[in-house]
Scaffold this motif. Structure first.
Motif, PDB file in Angstrom:
ATOM      1  N   ASN A 169      36.454  32.253  51.777  1.00 50.00           N
ATOM      2  CA  ASN A 169      37.400  31.405  52.501  1.00 50.00           C
ATOM      3  C   ASN A 169      38.750  32.099  52.643  1.00 50.00           C
ATOM      4  OD1 ASN A 169      35.631  29.236  52.588  1.00 50.00           O
ATOM      5  ND2 ASN A 169      36.305  28.466  50.602  1.00 50.00           N
ATOM      6  N   GLN A 170      38.833  33.319  52.153  1.00 48.40           N
ATOM      7  CA  GLN A 170      40.130  33.981  52.094  1.00 48.40           C
ATOM      8  C   GLN A 170      40.177  35.180  53.038  1.00 48.40           C
ATOM      9  OE1 GLN A 170      41.761  34.368  48.119  1.00 48.40           O
ATOM     10  NE2 GLN A 170      40.244  32.952  47.322  1.00 48.40           N
ATOM     11  N   GLU A 171      40.997  35.047  54.061  1.00 47.42           N
ATOM     12  CA  GLU A 171      41.078  36.076  55.101  1.00 47.42           C
ATOM     13  C   GLU A 171      41.387  37.479  54.571  1.00 47.42           C
ATOM     14  OE1 GLU A 171      43.179  35.127  58.765  1.00 47.42           O
ATOM     15  OE2 GLU A 171      43.021  33.013  58.228  1.00 47.42           O
ATOM     16  N   PRO A 172      42.233  37.626  53.536  1.00 47.37           N
ATOM     17  CA  PRO A 172      42.504  38.988  53.059  1.00 47.37           C
ATOM     18  C   PRO A 172      41.247  39.720  52.608  1.00 47.37           C
ATOM     19  CG  PRO A 172      44.076  37.449  52.121  1.00 47.37           C
ATOM     20  CD  PRO A 172      43.051  36.631  52.826  1.00 47.37           C
ATOM     21  N   TYR A 173      40.182  38.984  52.367  1.00 47.62           N
ATOM     22  CA  TYR A 173      38.968  39.603  51.824  1.00 47.62           C
ATOM     23  C   TYR A 173      37.853  39.732  52.853  1.00 47.62           C
ATOM     24  CZ  TYR A 173      41.260  38.985  47.343  1.00 47.62           C
ATOM     25  OH  TYR A 173      42.153  39.066  46.305  1.00 47.62           O
ATOM     26  N   PHE A 174      38.150  39.514  54.127  1.00 44.76           N
ATOM     27  CA  PHE A 174      37.094  39.632  55.134  1.00 44.76           C
ATOM     28  C   PHE A 174      36.510  41.056  55.152  1.00 44.76           C
ATOM     29  CE2 PHE A 174      38.311  35.927  58.204  1.00 44.76           C
ATOM     30  CZ  PHE A 174      38.005  35.032  57.208  1.00 44.76           C
ATOM     31  N   ILE A 207      32.685  45.680  42.395  1.00 47.26           N
ATOM     32  CA  ILE A 207      33.712  44.687  42.081  1.00 47.26           C
ATOM     33  C   ILE A 207      34.473  45.157  40.842  1.00 47.26           C
ATOM     34  CG2 ILE A 207      32.476  42.734  43.100  1.00 47.26           C
ATOM     35  CD1 ILE A 207      31.653  41.899  40.281  1.00 47.26           C
ATOM     36  N   ARG A 240      29.936  34.696  51.217  1.00 43.77           N
ATOM     37  CA  ARG A 240      30.995  34.075  52.012  1.00 43.77           C
ATOM     38  C   ARG A 240      32.339  34.106  51.303  1.00 43.77           C
ATOM     39  NH1 ARG A 240      30.658  28.171  53.309  1.00 43.77           N
ATOM     40  NH2 ARG A 240      28.518  28.571  53.894  1.00 43.77           N
ATOM     41  N   GLU A 266      36.752  40.734  37.596  1.00 37.80           N
ATOM     42  CA  GLU A 266      36.043  39.803  38.478  1.00 37.80           C
ATOM     43  C   GLU A 266      34.662  39.481  37.920  1.00 37.80           C
ATOM     44  OE1 GLU A 266      38.120  41.108  42.722  1.00 37.80           O
ATOM     45  OE2 GLU A 266      36.296  42.114  42.077  1.00 37.80           O
ATOM     46  N   PRO A 316      36.827  43.470  52.750  1.00 37.50           N
ATOM     47  CA  PRO A 316      36.128  43.748  51.488  1.00 37.50           C
ATOM     48  C   PRO A 316      34.758  43.064  51.397  1.00 37.50           C
ATOM     49  CG  PRO A 316      38.442  43.390  51.042  1.00 37.50           C
ATOM     50  CD  PRO A 316      38.236  43.089  52.499  1.00 37.50           C
ATOM     51  N   MET A 355      31.536  33.934  47.320  1.00 40.57           N
ATOM     52  CA  MET A 355      30.401  33.204  46.763  1.00 40.57           C
ATOM     53  C   MET A 355      29.102  33.829  47.282  1.00 40.57           C
ATOM     54  SD  MET A 355      31.937  29.455  47.399  1.00 40.57           S
ATOM     55  CE  MET A 355      33.069  30.095  48.601  1.00 40.57           C
ATOM     56  N   TRP A 369      36.972  35.574  44.774  1.00 38.50           N
ATOM     57  CA  TRP A 369      37.225  35.497  46.221  1.00 38.50           C
ATOM     58  C   TRP A 369      35.955  35.385  47.069  1.00 38.50           C
ATOM     59  CZ3 TRP A 369      35.303  39.823  48.878  1.00 38.50           C
ATOM     60  CH2 TRP A 369      35.026  40.945  48.079  1.00 38.50           C
ATOM     61  N   SER A 382      31.595  32.940  37.897  1.00 38.52           N
ATOM     62  CA  SER A 382      31.023  31.641  37.558  1.00 38.52           C
ATOM     63  C   SER A 382      29.580  31.630  38.052  1.00 38.52           C
ATOM     64  CB  SER A 382      31.849  30.553  38.251  1.00 38.52           C
ATOM     65  OG  SER A 382      31.208  29.318  38.144  1.00 38.52           O
ATOM     66  N   GLN A 397      29.738  32.638  41.849  1.00 35.45           N
ATOM     67  CA  GLN A 397      31.024  32.694  42.520  1.00 35.45           C
ATOM     68  C   GLN A 397      31.935  33.641  41.764  1.00 35.45           C
ATOM     69  OE1 GLN A 397      32.665  28.840  43.436  1.00 35.45           O
ATOM     70  NE2 GLN A 397      34.744  29.628  43.254  1.00 35.45           N
TER      71      GLN A 397
END
Lengths: 197, 218
Positions: free
Chosen positions: B74-79, B35, B72, B39, B81, B61, B59, B44, B56
């Motif tokens: 929730n952001q498709e651009p990071y599937f 990472i 997991r 980041e 990654p 958790m 992008w 967190s 977390q």
């Protein structure tokens, strides 16, 4: 039967705004410990890889009534915001995977071959990207052959919709010298076993 | 089209095995260069305990217990990654025993009232429930298993993320068995299963989504 624990006593005190510093210090420690135990309990309920998330109801249904006082502190996060939830998610995103082909003369731009991730194996495009569009942490990764992900779409964050374009270079575990040597040995053993003709 | 009406898409990668939760922390990920420094600095951390680690990062958790590792976004651009990150973690922790990998696709949609209600009637025809005057379908779950211990489980139900009426959720749990007779195998040898299964898992989910779309009467 109502069981009154130190912690619920503390929460009542918070509501009434009447507690001493020593009470706060002692009880905060107790709250944190109990909150962690509660989180462990919640996580332990997720024993398979299915998506279902253990809820507070699951916890309440799973606990021994004799332990009920330990779980009154489901309220703790509301008071202290220990546990942050995300309210950000993307919508209608188009994703591509690319790899760097070459750089221009002053290394301010790079050219890449880009493929649509929603239709892998389909057509590809050759595009030029500005190096300034790459985040500073990723810039050392920008080399010929480096793989990156590019996406265009919307981000919903706390109810606010915004357009976003993300360029992120692939990060993978770096091989150790031993792993590299083992892989090389394996390759040469394989090569030596190939038919000579 | 249902795909165009998708409001939210979550990808959850779950690994079942034997883990030491406290190893995996934001600065450990940074030390492995998995990472970005920013980041890690902005992570967190919610719980850091021998039995549970939960944190977390912008992008994604992470939640890890002794027998379950979940990551997991929730952001498709990071599937992609997210997949790379999970594969890299288990490449580094190559001796970690893994028994199963779950690729979970959770997609949420908003529908109009009429097609939403009629979809329930199509999936589980109400005429088959004569004792009920105005039945409604809450949850439908289907499963397909193979003889290797893999399965795909699909659940169609009201969305638990969109706080609006007539929100639909399709949850696809793609389970890949990587154990040997129920005994975990070293992650370094089996984590490639995630990459090999990746595209097929998305294809199955897209096909199921298209099928539900075809059943919606407009």
């Amino acid at each position: 039967m109502k069981i009154k624990s130190d912690s619920t006593y503390f929460l009542d005190k918070i509501d009434e705004h009447q507690f001493t510093n020593s009470e706060v210090n002692r009880s905060v420690s107790s709250l944190v410990e109990t909150a962690i135990n509660s989180e462990i309990k919640k996580a332990a309920l997720k024993t398979t890889e299915s998506e279902s998330i253990a809820s507070d109801d699951d916890i309440i249904n799973s606990i021994n009534p004799l332990d009920i006082d330990k779980f009154d502190l489901g309220k703790v996060p509301q008071y202290y915001n220990y546990f942050k939830d995300t309210h950000s998610y993307s919508r209608r995103t188009q994703r591509w995977q690319g790899h760097v082909l070459n750089f221009n003369e002053n290394n301010s731009h790079f050219t890449a071959k880009v493929e649509d991730l929603s239709a892998p194996g389909g057509t590809y495009e050759i595009l030029e990207f500005d190096i300034d569009d790459v985040s500073p942490d990723d810039q050392p990764l920008v080399q010929i052959g480096a793989i990156f992900y590019w996406s265009v779409g919307s981000l919903m964050s706390n109810g606010q919709l915004s357009k976003q374009s993300i360029l992120r270079f692939k990060r993978v575990a770096v091989w150790t010298q031993t792993e590299f040597d083992d892989a090389a040995d394996l390759f040469f053993r394989f090569e030596n076993n190939l038919p000579k003709d | 089209m249902l795909a165009e009406n998708r409001q939210m898409s979550t990808l959850v990668l779950v690994f079942i095995g034997d883990f030491n939760p406290v190893i995996i922390q934001p600065f450990w990920l940074l030390s492995k260069r998995l990472i970005k420094e920013e980041e890690a600095n902005n992570a967190s951390v919610e719980v850091m305990h021998n039995e549970l680690v939960k944190f977390q990062i912008d992008w994604f958790m992470v939640q890890i217990t002794r027998d379950r590792f979940e990551i997991r976004t929730n952001q498709e651009p990071y599937f992609e990654p997210l997949r790379d990150l999970a594969m890299s973690i288990f490449a580094v922790l190559g001796e970690t025993p893994l028994r199963a990998i779950g690729i979970n696709h959770v997609r949420h949609y908003l529908l109009e009232q009429k097609p939403y209600k009629e979809l329930g009637d199509t999936l589980a025809p109400f005429k088959n429930w004569p004792g009920l005057k105005e039945p409604e379908l809450l949850t439908l779950e289907m499963v397909e298993k193979d003889n290797l211990g893999n399965y795909v489980r699909v659940r169609v139900q009201p969305s638990d993320a969109i706080r609006k009426s007539f929100a639909l959720m399709i949850n696809v749990n793609d389970h890949v068995n990587v154990s040997s007779n129920g005994i975990g195998r070293a992650a370094g040898g089996v984590i490639s299963s995630l990459g090999e299964r990746w595209q097929q898992s998305f294809n199955i989910t897209d096909t199921l989504e298209s099928n539900v779309d075809r059943l919606i009467k407009r």
